[in-house]
Design a protein around this motif. Structure first.
Motif, short mmCIF file in Angstrom:
data_model
loop_
_atom_site.label_atom_id
_atom_site.label_comp_id
_atom_site.label_asym_id
_atom_site.label_seq_id
_atom_site.Cartn_x
_atom_site.Cartn_y
_atom_site.Cartn_z
N GLU B 10 3.43 -6.11 -10.37
CA GLU B 10 4.58 -5.91 -11.26
C GLU B 10 5.62 -5.02 -10.57
O GLU B 10 6.82 -5.33 -10.56
CB GLU B 10 4.14 -5.27 -12.58
N ALA B 11 5.16 -3.90 -10.01
CA ALA B 11 6.10 -2.98 -9.36
C ALA B 11 6.77 -3.64 -8.16
O ALA B 11 7.96 -3.48 -7.93
CB ALA B 11 5.37 -1.71 -8.92
N LEU B 12 5.97 -4.43 -7.42
CA LEU B 12 6.52 -5.10 -6.24
C LEU B 12 7.53 -6.17 -6.64
O LEU B 12 8.61 -6.28 -6.04
CB LEU B 12 5.39 -5.69 -5.41
N HIS B 26 2.58 -13.87 -3.83
CA HIS B 26 1.25 -13.35 -3.51
C HIS B 26 1.39 -12.05 -2.74
O HIS B 26 2.29 -11.91 -1.90
CB HIS B 26 0.49 -14.37 -2.66
N VAL B 27 0.52 -11.10 -3.01
CA VAL B 27 0.48 -9.85 -2.24
C VAL B 27 -0.97 -9.50 -1.94
O VAL B 27 -1.85 -9.70 -2.79
CB VAL B 27 1.19 -8.69 -2.99
N GLN B 28 -1.21 -9.01 -0.71
CA GLN B 28 -2.58 -8.72 -0.28
C GLN B 28 -2.56 -7.53 0.68
O GLN B 28 -1.79 -7.52 1.65
CB GLN B 28 -3.15 -9.96 0.42
N GLY B 29 -3.39 -6.53 0.44
CA GLY B 29 -3.48 -5.37 1.33
C GLY B 29 -4.04 -5.77 2.68
O GLY B 29 -4.83 -6.71 2.79
N ILE B 30 -3.62 -5.05 3.73
CA ILE B 30 -4.09 -5.31 5.09
C ILE B 30 -4.92 -4.11 5.52
O ILE B 30 -4.45 -2.98 5.49
CB ILE B 30 -2.91 -5.47 6.07
N SER B 31 -6.15 -4.36 5.96
CA SER B 31 -7.03 -3.26 6.35
C SER B 31 -6.97 -3.05 7.85
O SER B 31 -7.95 -3.20 8.56
CB SER B 31 -8.46 -3.56 5.92
#
Lengths: 316, 316
Positions: B10-12, B26-31
């Motif tokens: 939502e914030a993004l 789509h959003v996904q964290g990168i490790s």
């Protein structure tokens, strides 16, 4: 068009020393386009397109090159021009104004499905929104003044019924209140051959050399006339809904734009009928322009003078 | 590192309205990464990477972002930052400085073959040449001053033989005439994990957040120490020749650089031994940095104090 101005590998290798793109590996002429000479250029560091400008005056080129740079900076898949060691985009090669741009990948001229029309509508809105923060101004080179002048040139070559259609359309268009419509930078030629597809995503939007400042809705109309037309020229409602709905979600249409929509579709059809008729009846010496059928856009214009679907059927 | 700062869809979505990149899909964290929080962001118009800065002061960020924009403008495959509706790169999200950049494709950490080393050498020279026309200046954040300060911090944790190695190296480095070497903007961290391969071509060079102004040869030494080292730290001559020869073809080495080459390899080894030793012995509270083995670079430094191949063996 084919390549007009030849470029030797030696001259190009030498010219590329002004850039930080590595050494020339391969160069190949491109047999497409209508007003420039284009080459695929591969170097040790990347893949680029070289364009030599054959017809556009040098003074008008910075508007286009900085526009492409601006849109690329805003994250859109357009051919970003490459700066040389002096940070300049526009150079000279083989005596012609020349620019190197990033080569985009993807396949052009794919069938205009509703899903693709939806992406094209969103992309067109993205181009318009990013263009709002572009600082340079140059008139649409195929705007109202050009239409009047070109109509006078081609009219004598047309049969009587087409002269009547042209006269009626010009008389109609002068009464359209285009100043009330949101203005901005328009691509003005977002046909199927200028969109590169990477699967179902748009990998590139190319050929900005008809861009200029005009009513944003004129650009929407140019795009709909190509992407949403059935054989014979009538509009396909599903494709219109997809393209216009996706555009509207990014930049909502104003009431003035809803009112002007049928007139804009006609203005956009007139613009391409006139340019094709001019290329057909008044070919310029020495140009190897691929002449496209003027009758297609005559028929689209006739269709648009009848009923057209409203702008985003069903939306508020 | 893992993602430190969470970002809700939502914030993004809301934040992305400041950009012309379409709607969030789509959003996904990168490790991965060592000092920022990174996310893959896919929108209706393209693929991007979102970075939230966790440790770099906000005032230092424009140097990095405009550098990436500059290098992209010069045709090099770096993550170009995306401008918002105010034409700015640097924003704020979840209370952190934030930037959206173009997502590059390719595979990192591929084996360092001589053919890849050749491409890396040419690319490094391209980065250096394009950097010559970059107007901003910021010191190498891991330069000589940082090395002295960090050495004092980690020395008490080292065994006697490593203290002796460190003392001798610091004493040696202060006598190296680095001012005589060509200066410019250096990447300073062009390790194998920061080069993305698209087949045998370089599709991307990433992670510019250690960049700064320093001797260009220091950057060459950092790159060679990673790309051309055999297990145990000695240099592989074939890879050195490929990397240095390709670099030299774009930007010929000076006599001063030939003379300083062994010392620069040592300075570059010292820099990574020190940062890894500091991460190992002095971990900062709350940071989930992936601690890399300091001994690898201690051994590389020891190797470089012995004989090293000359800069571009066989070239004039």
């Amino acid at each position: 068009m084919s390549v007009f101005t030849p470029v030797t590998a030696e001259a190009l290798s030498d010219w590329l020393r002004r850039y930080a793109v590595g050494r020339l590996a391969h160069v190949q002429g491109i047999s497409a386009g209508v007003q420039n000479s284009n080459f695929f250029v591969t170097t040790t560091l990347g893949r680029y397109v070289l364009t030599l400008f054959e017809t556009i005056p040098r003074a008008e080129l910075p508007f286009y090159l900085h526009l492409m740079a601006h849109l690329a900076r805003h994250g859109l898949p357009v051919p970003a021009p490459i700066a040389d060691q002096d940070n300049e985009y526009l150079g000279t090669l083989s005596g012609k104004p020349a620019v190197l741009v990033m080569r985009l990948t993807g396949q052009a001229d794919l069938p205009a499905t509703p899903a693709r029309c939806e992406r094209v509508g969103a992309m067109l809105a993205g181009l318009h929104l990013a263009g709002l923060s572009y600082g340079r101004r140059q008139d649409n080179p195929r705007g109202a003044a050009w239409r009047s002048a070109t109509a006078a040139q081609v009219r004598p070559f047309l049969p009587g019924d087409e002269q009547a259609l042209l006269d009626a359309e010009l008389a109609f268009q002068v009464r359209v209140p285009t100043d009330a419509l949101p203005q901005g930078v328009i691509h003005a030629d977002l046909f199927r051959d200028n969109v590169l597809w990477d699967g179902e995503h748009i990998g590139g939007v190319i050929d900005f050399y008809f861009a200029g400042c005009d009513a944003l809705l004129f650009d929407v109309a140019v795009t709909v006339n190509d992407w949403c037309a059935l054989p014979g020229g009538a509009l396909d409602e599903a494709r219109c809904r997809a393209l216009l709905g996706a555009y509207h979600a990014e930049r909502p249409f104003t009431d003035e734009e809803r009112a002007a929509w049928p007139a804009m579709l006609r203005a956009a059809a007139l613009r391409f009928w006139l340019s094709r008729a001019a290329d057909f009846h008044l070919p310029r010496a020495g140009e190897m322009v691929l002449v496209k059928d003027p009758d297609e856009y005559r028929d689209i214009l006739r269709q648009r003078t009848r009923n057209v679907p409203p702008l985003v059927a069903g939306s508020p």
